[in-house]
Enzyme design. Sequence first.
Site, PDB file in Angstrom:
ATOM      1  N   GLU A  44      31.420  -7.633  49.506  1.00  0.00           N
ATOM      2  CA  GLU A  44      30.322  -6.683  49.605  1.00  0.00           C
ATOM      3  C   GLU A  44      29.674  -6.714  48.220  1.00  0.00           C
ATOM      4  O   GLU A  44      30.219  -6.140  47.268  1.00  0.00           O
ATOM      5  CB  GLU A  44      30.816  -5.275  49.943  1.00  0.00           C
ATOM      6  CG  GLU A  44      29.696  -4.283  50.079  1.00  0.00           C
ATOM      7  CD  GLU A  44      30.177  -2.849  50.284  1.00  0.00           C
ATOM      8  OE1 GLU A  44      29.498  -2.102  51.009  1.00  0.00           O
ATOM      9  OE2 GLU A  44      31.229  -2.479  49.735  1.00  0.00           O
TER      10      GLU A  44
ATOM     11  N   ASP B 117      35.541  -4.620  49.322  1.00  0.00           N
ATOM     12  CA  ASP B 117      34.646  -3.476  49.202  1.00  0.00           C
ATOM     13  C   ASP B 117      34.118  -3.374  47.770  1.00  0.00           C
ATOM     14  O   ASP B 117      34.871  -3.533  46.801  1.00  0.00           O
ATOM     15  CB  ASP B 117      35.417  -2.200  49.570  1.00  0.00           C
ATOM     16  CG  ASP B 117      34.588  -0.954  49.431  1.00  0.00           C
ATOM     17  OD1 ASP B 117      33.620  -0.801  50.195  1.00  0.00           O
ATOM     18  OD2 ASP B 117      34.908  -0.125  48.548  1.00  0.00           O
TER      19      ASP B 117
END
Length: 724
Positions: free
Chosen positions: A379, A343
């Site tokens: 990401e 993330d």
Amino acid sequence: MEIWPGKPYPLGATFDGRGTNFALFSSVADRIELCLIDKKGMEERIDLREVDGDVWHAYLPSVRPGQRYGYRVYGPYDPENGLRCDPSKLLLDPYAKAIDGQISNAQELFSYRFDDPEKRCLADSAPVTMTSIVINPYFDWGHDRPPKHEYNDTIIYETHVRGMTMLHPDIPEHLRGTYEGMAHHAIIDYLCDLGVTTVELMPCHQYVNDTSLQEKGLSNYWGYNTIGFFAPHNGYAASTIPGGQVDEFKAMVKAYHEAGLEVIMDVVYNHTAEGNHLGPTLSFRGIDNPSYYRLVKDSPEHYFDTTGTGNSLNMRSPHTLQLIMDSLRYWITDMHVDGFRFDLASTLARELHDVDKLSSFFDIIQQDPIISRVKLIAEPWDVGPGGYNVGGFPPLWSEWNGKYRDCVRDFWRGNHATLSEFASRLMGSSDLYEATGRRPMASINFITAHDGFTLADLVSYNEKHNEANGEGNADGESHNRSWNCGAEGETEDPDVTQLREKQKRNFLATLMLSQGVPMVAHGDEIGRTQGGNNNGYCQDNEITWVNWELGERELSLRDFLRNLIALRKAHPVFRRRRFLSGESWKGSAGLEDVVWMRPDGSVMQEADWQTGYAQSLMVFLNGRGVHEPDSRGESIVDDDFLLAFNASNDSVDFSLPEEHYAGSWKDVLSTGSNMQAEHTYSPSESFVLDGHTVRVFVHQREPEPETEPATPPSIGGFATDLTA
């Protein structure tokens, strides 16, 4: 209690079958107490007197799995200089393998007073905080073997432990929302039948339920608020045994591996749940604040934040890097997971203020013999300056391709001047990845994910509808590149409904026919809707859970995706290991590996790509151009395919290519209603492609004549295959 010196490594609480070694890093502490907590909440405090390299440690022969514990760290409390030791707060072990409890917005958790932040709060947090648990590390993995799907064969299914299972009628109620529920045969059989190869679980590290959301009657559903990087989230455990979540998670992974499915974890190493300078003191802040967090250089009372959550981990600290690397290795070696999706990965790459792809984090990942061999997905953005880095990560890494998502959405909602970029995205985004030596599998292609509209909402809403989140519909992305097909939200209009179903199929077909690695968000294949909510992070309810009451429309869409996946798996022409060059080579029958064509069947010219209003094209994929070798090292010959796309509102007359490309064609797939599966098309034959439709044709090659394998040479009287 008998206390032995113990060892400084490994960090955390380690049970060896006879006793438990405790080790905690802190470079700022003057004194540390290990606190053993009984069932009544009473503490037995033990001074850690042994210190090696800033690691405080002891070995307790009497401590067994299930023991709850925490730490009290004595040292300077000087927030203006970034020091926040506070022995009134019972702290979690950063290396805890299991964690018990949750928190509320209790004053005792904070080192300052709510009514006067300049004054200290010395209230004991023990009665209201979370505690660490000693676990039994031994587990019967049997003959567990990770499936290890090659990247180009991978099809990812992003899902959520609670969202996937809470409404499933075949899962016993007491198992819904748990790891055991995810391991239920009803879920595994469904995924296997669909054809996906890899399950990407949204955060399963122990996370904190935000107190601000609790006050609104909401909760942190997504889980991007980690406090324990080694501990499976206790809220997903069916087991009530202290530490039982660990074995339950392992059993889930084992069950998925037995079914041939990989398990990837969505991990949040960019920040923790302790928030900004006004956040609670739960663990890292009170143990060694400047080592674990990035502090503002000229104002170390405050946290440098590139995540939008209040803090960012200090990637310049060797101890933070060690924590992350130890965590990753633990989840691979002890928990048997097959990879990670990181993330806000740009935050991990920040050495100073800029994102640096040559940062220490990437260096140590590259050389690590364990971590470098699993799937690593970034990401590739954060909210800091220069944080959008799609295409900017180094070799070994794949990326969520946000440009793929945006371009494909724009193409199918009818935006002009998207044709050229659409072609690049369809072929694996070589413009983003080829220059760094990466291949099409560097691109994780997706249309939707947990964050944003679901597929059904993408074709049903022009605007977000996040009123249920309690922020006046101000949260969530406002530019969604969505199109409601003529009506906002639910409608009885049959024309709008039919168009929406076609658009869903257009997106899924484009995704599965693209080079790269496709990712599907859970429930998209059965029309899951969030009622237009594009930021369901705080909705742990029917808004975000998968609804398993399936009608004919939902089952039809599921079958469509299942057939698409089967088509992709059967034909390597859709999952090449290398980028297409647009050139021919020996064995390709004199044809280019890919040819872009106008609707009339002629080859696209430079001027055609510059035609801003063009919304239709064909793609010829040469099956003889598939490089992938088979098990004998020989080149694979696949069928030829022709993909026809029409994103305009109107029907378009198409012509199949001339005989130079193929003698005949047959329909394989259509997102519309004009497919003629039994008809054999001749070269240059015309057909009509309705507006907003994908159509796929195949030229099936005759099987190559089999040749007798050469007799392998013999050495010392034994036949030897030198190619093995």
